[in-house]
Design an enzyme around this catalytic site. Structure first.
Site, PDB file in Angstrom:
ATOM      1  N   VAL A  23      19.038   4.287  -3.406  1.00  0.00           N
ATOM      2  CA  VAL A  23      20.137   4.902  -4.152  1.00  0.00           C
ATOM      3  C   VAL A  23      19.730   6.292  -4.651  1.00  0.00           C
ATOM      4  O   VAL A  23      20.510   7.242  -4.591  1.00  0.00           O
ATOM      5  CB  VAL A  23      20.575   3.995  -5.330  1.00  0.00           C
ATOM      6  CG1 VAL A  23      21.753   4.609  -6.067  1.00  0.00           C
ATOM      7  CG2 VAL A  23      20.939   2.594  -4.831  1.00  0.00           C
ATOM      8  N   TYR A 149      15.547 -11.701 -11.904  1.00  0.00           N
ATOM      9  CA  TYR A 149      16.198 -10.393 -11.772  1.00  0.00           C
ATOM     10  C   TYR A 149      17.477 -10.366 -12.605  1.00  0.00           C
ATOM     11  O   TYR A 149      17.759  -9.405 -13.327  1.00  0.00           O
ATOM     12  CB  TYR A 149      16.505 -10.181 -10.294  1.00  0.00           C
ATOM     13  CG  TYR A 149      17.217  -8.908  -9.901  1.00  0.00           C
ATOM     14  CD1 TYR A 149      16.526  -7.699  -9.796  1.00  0.00           C
ATOM     15  CD2 TYR A 149      18.580  -8.918  -9.576  1.00  0.00           C
ATOM     16  CE1 TYR A 149      17.175  -6.535  -9.385  1.00  0.00           C
ATOM     17  CE2 TYR A 149      19.230  -7.764  -9.164  1.00  0.00           C
ATOM     18  CZ  TYR A 149      18.528  -6.573  -9.073  1.00  0.00           C
ATOM     19  OH  TYR A 149      19.175  -5.430  -8.669  1.00  0.00           O
ATOM     20  N   LYS A 153      18.333  -7.962 -15.790  1.00  0.00           N
ATOM     21  CA  LYS A 153      19.424  -6.967 -15.686  1.00  0.00           C
ATOM     22  C   LYS A 153      20.468  -7.191 -16.786  1.00  0.00           C
ATOM     23  O   LYS A 153      21.002  -6.240 -17.349  1.00  0.00           O
ATOM     24  CB  LYS A 153      20.089  -7.059 -14.307  1.00  0.00           C
ATOM     25  CG  LYS A 153      19.239  -6.502 -13.166  1.00  0.00           C
ATOM     26  CD  LYS A 153      19.258  -4.981 -13.169  1.00  0.00           C
ATOM     27  CE  LYS A 153      18.504  -4.386 -12.012  1.00  0.00           C
ATOM     28  NZ  LYS A 153      18.373  -2.930 -12.076  1.00  0.00           N
ATOM     29  N   VAL A 189      23.989  -2.840  -1.575  1.00  0.00           N
ATOM     30  CA  VAL A 189      23.947  -1.442  -1.116  1.00  0.00           C
ATOM     31  C   VAL A 189      23.163  -1.343   0.198  1.00  0.00           C
ATOM     32  O   VAL A 189      22.191  -2.075   0.390  1.00  0.00           O
ATOM     33  CB  VAL A 189      23.232  -0.539  -2.151  1.00  0.00           C
ATOM     34  CG1 VAL A 189      23.479   0.934  -1.850  1.00  0.00           C
ATOM     35  CG2 VAL A 189      23.651  -0.875  -3.573  1.00  0.00           C
ATOM     36  N   LYS A 210      14.881  -5.981  12.399  1.00  0.00           N
ATOM     37  CA  LYS A 210      14.660  -7.053  13.391  1.00  0.00           C
ATOM     38  C   LYS A 210      15.290  -6.683  14.733  1.00  0.00           C
ATOM     39  O   LYS A 210      14.691  -6.873  15.793  1.00  0.00           O
ATOM     40  CB  LYS A 210      15.297  -8.371  12.903  1.00  0.00           C
ATOM     41  CG  LYS A 210      14.432  -9.130  11.911  1.00  0.00           C
ATOM     42  CD  LYS A 210      14.913 -10.564  11.786  1.00  0.00           C
ATOM     43  CE  LYS A 210      15.621 -10.801  10.491  1.00  0.00           C
ATOM     44  NZ  LYS A 210      16.102 -12.159  10.268  1.00  0.00           N
TER      45      LYS A 210
HETATM   46  P1  NAP Z   1      14.609   0.765  -4.074  1.00  0.00           P
HETATM   47  O1  NAP Z   1      15.022   1.463  -2.837  1.00  0.00           O
HETATM   48  O2  NAP Z   1      13.685  -0.390  -3.974  1.00  0.00           O
HETATM   49  O3  NAP Z   1      13.976   1.864  -5.047  1.00  0.00           O
HETATM   50  C1  NAP Z   1      13.395   1.472  -6.258  1.00  0.00           C
HETATM   51  C2  NAP Z   1      12.974   2.704  -6.982  1.00  0.00           C
HETATM   52  O4  NAP Z   1      12.356   2.332  -8.228  1.00  0.00           O
HETATM   53  C3  NAP Z   1      11.940   3.542  -6.229  1.00  0.00           C
HETATM   54  O5  NAP Z   1      12.167   4.907  -6.494  1.00  0.00           O
HETATM   55  C4  NAP Z   1      10.623   3.098  -6.851  1.00  0.00           C
HETATM   56  O6  NAP Z   1       9.602   4.085  -6.749  1.00  0.00           O
HETATM   57  C5  NAP Z   1      11.067   2.922  -8.296  1.00  0.00           C
HETATM   58  N1  NAP Z   1      10.194   2.024  -9.055  1.00  0.00           N
HETATM   59  C6  NAP Z   1       9.972   0.709  -8.826  1.00  0.00           C
HETATM   60  N2  NAP Z   1       9.114   0.218  -9.730  1.00  0.00           N
HETATM   61  C7  NAP Z   1       8.786   1.258 -10.556  1.00  0.00           C
HETATM   62  C8  NAP Z   1       7.918   1.391 -11.677  1.00  0.00           C
HETATM   63  N3  NAP Z   1       7.242   0.339 -12.160  1.00  0.00           N
HETATM   64  N4  NAP Z   1       7.813   2.597 -12.263  1.00  0.00           N
HETATM   65  C9  NAP Z   1       8.489   3.669 -11.790  1.00  0.00           C
HETATM   66  N5  NAP Z   1       9.339   3.608 -10.743  1.00  0.00           N
HETATM   67  C10 NAP Z   1       9.470   2.413 -10.124  1.00  0.00           C
HETATM   68  O7  NAP Z   1      15.862   0.263  -4.894  1.00  0.00           O
HETATM   69  P2  NAP Z   1      17.401   0.691  -4.779  1.00  0.00           P
HETATM   70  O8  NAP Z   1      18.020  -0.235  -3.796  1.00  0.00           O
HETATM   71  O9  NAP Z   1      17.502   2.151  -4.632  1.00  0.00           O
HETATM   72  O10 NAP Z   1      17.927   0.242  -6.208  1.00  0.00           O
HETATM   73  C11 NAP Z   1      18.261   1.189  -7.223  1.00  0.00           C
HETATM   74  C12 NAP Z   1      18.926   0.434  -8.365  1.00  0.00           C
HETATM   75  O11 NAP Z   1      20.107  -0.186  -7.875  1.00  0.00           O
HETATM   76  C13 NAP Z   1      18.067  -0.677  -8.947  1.00  0.00           C
HETATM   77  O12 NAP Z   1      18.203  -0.689 -10.345  1.00  0.00           O
HETATM   78  C14 NAP Z   1      18.647  -1.945  -8.341  1.00  0.00           C
HETATM   79  O13 NAP Z   1      18.437  -3.057  -9.170  1.00  0.00           O
HETATM   80  C15 NAP Z   1      20.103  -1.567  -8.236  1.00  0.00           C
HETATM   81  N6  NAP Z   1      20.870  -2.301  -7.204  1.00  0.00           N
HETATM   82  C16 NAP Z   1      20.461  -2.278  -5.904  1.00  0.00           C
HETATM   83  C17 NAP Z   1      21.201  -2.982  -4.956  1.00  0.00           C
HETATM   84  C18 NAP Z   1      20.805  -3.001  -3.500  1.00  0.00           C
HETATM   85  O14 NAP Z   1      21.477  -3.689  -2.720  1.00  0.00           O
HETATM   86  N7  NAP Z   1      19.786  -2.271  -3.070  1.00  0.00           N
HETATM   87  C19 NAP Z   1      22.357  -3.690  -5.353  1.00  0.00           C
HETATM   88  C20 NAP Z   1      22.754  -3.657  -6.694  1.00  0.00           C
HETATM   89  C21 NAP Z   1      21.998  -2.956  -7.613  1.00  0.00           C
HETATM   90  P3  NAP Z   1       8.695   4.176  -5.389  1.00  0.00           P
HETATM   91  O15 NAP Z   1       9.618   4.604  -4.286  1.00  0.00           O
HETATM   92  O16 NAP Z   1       7.711   5.230  -5.696  1.00  0.00           O
HETATM   93  O17 NAP Z   1       8.138   2.828  -5.191  1.00  0.00           O
HETATM   94  P1  GDP Z   2      22.093 -10.980  -1.819  1.00  0.00           P
HETATM   95  O1  GDP Z   2      23.323 -10.323  -1.304  1.00  0.00           O
HETATM   96  O2  GDP Z   2      21.718 -10.518  -3.185  1.00  0.00           O
HETATM   97  O3  GDP Z   2      22.164 -12.465  -1.727  1.00  0.00           O
HETATM   98  O4  GDP Z   2      20.834 -10.534  -0.953  1.00  0.00           O
HETATM   99  P2  GDP Z   2      20.588 -10.175   0.574  1.00  0.00           P
HETATM  100  O5  GDP Z   2      20.995  -8.798   0.862  1.00  0.00           O
HETATM  101  O6  GDP Z   2      19.148 -10.528   0.785  1.00  0.00           O
HETATM  102  O7  GDP Z   2      21.554 -11.117   1.444  1.00  0.00           O
HETATM  103  C1  GDP Z   2      21.281 -12.471   1.537  1.00  0.00           C
HETATM  104  C2  GDP Z   2      22.219 -13.153   2.498  1.00  0.00           C
HETATM  105  O8  GDP Z   2      22.004 -12.645   3.844  1.00  0.00           O
HETATM  106  C3  GDP Z   2      21.902 -14.648   2.571  1.00  0.00           C
HETATM  107  O9  GDP Z   2      23.091 -15.343   2.918  1.00  0.00           O
HETATM  108  C4  GDP Z   2      20.882 -14.712   3.699  1.00  0.00           C
HETATM  109  O10 GDP Z   2      20.791 -16.003   4.288  1.00  0.00           O
HETATM  110  C5  GDP Z   2      21.492 -13.706   4.687  1.00  0.00           C
HETATM  111  N1  GDP Z   2      20.531 -13.121   5.638  1.00  0.00           N
HETATM  112  C6  GDP Z   2      20.606 -13.241   7.001  1.00  0.00           C
HETATM  113  N2  GDP Z   2      19.584 -12.631   7.586  1.00  0.00           N
HETATM  114  C7  GDP Z   2      18.848 -12.055   6.598  1.00  0.00           C
HETATM  115  C8  GDP Z   2      17.670 -11.259   6.604  1.00  0.00           C
HETATM  116  O11 GDP Z   2      17.074 -10.950   7.640  1.00  0.00           O
HETATM  117  N3  GDP Z   2      17.219 -10.829   5.383  1.00  0.00           N
HETATM  118  C9  GDP Z   2      17.861 -11.137   4.208  1.00  0.00           C
HETATM  119  N4  GDP Z   2      17.398 -10.664   3.066  1.00  0.00           N
HETATM  120  N5  GDP Z   2      18.969 -11.926   4.178  1.00  0.00           N
HETATM  121  C10 GDP Z   2      19.452 -12.371   5.359  1.00  0.00           C
END
Ligand code: NAP
Ligand code: GDP
Length: 349
Positions: A23, A149, A153, A189, A210
């Site tokens: 993000v 988590y 949150k 995301v 994969k």
């Molecule tokens: P991400 O790609 O895993 O990035 C995580 C970021 O946090 C990276 O910049 C990482 O730094 C930094 N970080 C982790 N631990 C840290 C620490 N102890 N001190 C300082 N920095 C730290 O995550 P993202 O998907 O962008 O997520 C961003 C936000 O959106 C998070 O709050 C997450 O919970 C929320 N969110 C994500 C999703 C999703 O599907 N991805 C969905 C809903 C909400 P480095 O790169 O240097 O490791």
């Molecule tokens: P969630 O949306 O927070 O539940 O997290 P994920 O993005 O990990 O999505 C999970 C859902 O995708 C579950 O229904 C999993 O069984 C399915 N899934 C299928 N293949 C994969 C995979 O390769 N990785 C992950 N993380 N989930 C998978």
């Protein structure tokens, strides 16, 4: 640390924690568009964990006092897909609580005007009615797979309300302006710069990685067909949001949304699709970069499905931004697959 700055005198500082992640990189890309002219007078700073560990108060304090931010977009967190969450609930709870408590405490100490933190639709009660809305966060236990988590949150919302109460009490005596600490609630995301690790990632980046390995293997062997294993039944439903759309919305929230209560940032309810639909779109997108190879899906039901759905309402968002156009998932997945194909060496995996 990336520092997007022009003339730095009299500029306000906008600090993005987690600025190197999925993000954070998307926010950086949006800010850079139009030569940064959309945000005059603002200096953006994007932090990664190399700049300091935000779960350690001393390190977090050093960074915050160095930058003295006016605005904070707090994205830093321990993040992962279903399988990483299932295996690490204690770490998710402890590390994210430490990071969030330090960041919000420092925003208070430095009197940051606005702090936007990030929740997720996966933190809502497991047993609920659909669609989920912003009022329902604390109305029951979250799904057991990611309780660590989720509870961490949820505590951001508790902290935001606690700080609001403290400032209201102080303002009665001092009459000074009250900061706004709020949170956004994105759905699942995906996009460029995602975490593509095969075990730890979310579903879309995991399946893209994969599929990439399968296609490379087929190219090497000279075969025309290959398989993509989708974990679980493929039937769970998700509202996926493209990272660049989310970044635009987060910047809008940072400058325009003034409530302490969170706001869901999601595509519309009718855009919810199954995991197998998403996998099929990934398979079709690979057809654009490797046209000679056909990918067939298979489901491995020995893996868990996690939450079957978490359908979220974006009614609150739509009241503010009725005309916001989300990137169609076909296009977002195509761009993400192309990005991974072209950036395999630098991608996080
Ligand atoms: P991400 O790609 O895993 O990035 C995580 C970021 O946090 C990276 O910049 C990482 O730094 C930094 N970080 C982790 N631990 C840290 C620490 N102890 N001190 C300082 N920095 C730290 O995550 P993202 O998907 O962008 O997520 C961003 C936000 O959106 C998070 O709050 C997450 O919970 C929320 N969110 C994500 C999703 C999703 O599907 N991805 C969905 C809903 C909400 P480095 O790169 O240097 O490791
Ligand atoms: P969630 O949306 O927070 O539940 O997290 P994920 O993005 O990990 O999505 C999970 C859902 O995708 C579950 O229904 C999993 O069984 C399915 N899934 C299928 N293949 C994969 C995979 O390769 N990785 C992950 N993380 N989930 C998978």
């Amino acid at each position: 640390m990336a520092d997007i700055s022009g003339n730095t005198t009299d500029m306000k500082v906008f600090l993005v924690t987690g600025g190197t992640g999925l993000v954070g990189k998307a926010v950086e890309e949006i800010v850079k568009q139009n030569d940064g002219k959309d945000y005059p007078g603002i200096k953006f700073v994007f932090l990664g964990s190399k700049d300091g560990d935000l779960s350690v108060y001393k390190e977090a304090k050093k960074i915050f006092h160095q930058h003295k931010p006016n605005y904070v977009l707090h994205l830093a967190a321990m993040v992962g897909g279903l399988f990483k969450n299932e295996a690490n609930n204690l770490s998710f709870f402890r590390i994210n609580n430490l990071i969030n408590d330090n960041v919000l405490r420092l925003c208070d100490e430095l009197r940051v005007e606005k702090c936007v933190s990030c929740l997720s639709t996966c933190i809502f009660p497991d047993k609920t009615v659909y669609p989920i809305d912003e009022t329902m966060i604390h109305l029951g236990p979250p799904h057991d797979s990611n309780f660590g988590y989720s509870y961490a949150k949820r505590m951001i919302d508790v902290l935001n309300r606690g700080y609001a109460q403290k400032w209201q009490q102080e303002a009665k005596q001092s009459g000074c302006n009250i900061p706004v600490f709020t949170s956004v609630i994105p759905t699942n995301v995906y996009g460029p710069y995602d975490n593509f690790n095969l075990e730890d990632s979310h579903v879309i980046p995991g399946l893209i990685h994969k599929a990439y390995l399968q296609v490379q293997d087929a190219i090497q062997k000279g075969t025309k067909e290959t398989q993509l294993t989708v974990c679980g039944s493929g039937r769970p439903m998700r509202q996926f949001i493209y990272s660049l759309d989310l970044a635009r919305l987060m910047l809008w929230v940072s400058f325009n949304y003034q409530q302490t209560e969170p706001i869901i940032l999601s595509v519309d309810e009718e855009d919810e699709i199954t995991i197998n639909d998403a996998a099929q779109l990934i398979a079709e997108s690979f057809n654009k970069v490797a046209p000679d190879i056909k990918i067939n899906l298979i489901n491995d039901c020995s893996f868990s499905d996690g939450q079957l759905k978490k359908t979220a309402s974006n009614l609150k968002l739509r009241k503010h931004l009725p005309d916001f156009v989300f990137t169609p998932i076909e296009e977002g997945i195509r761009t993400s697959v192309k990005w991974f194909w072209n950036n395999y060496d630098l991608a996080r995996k």
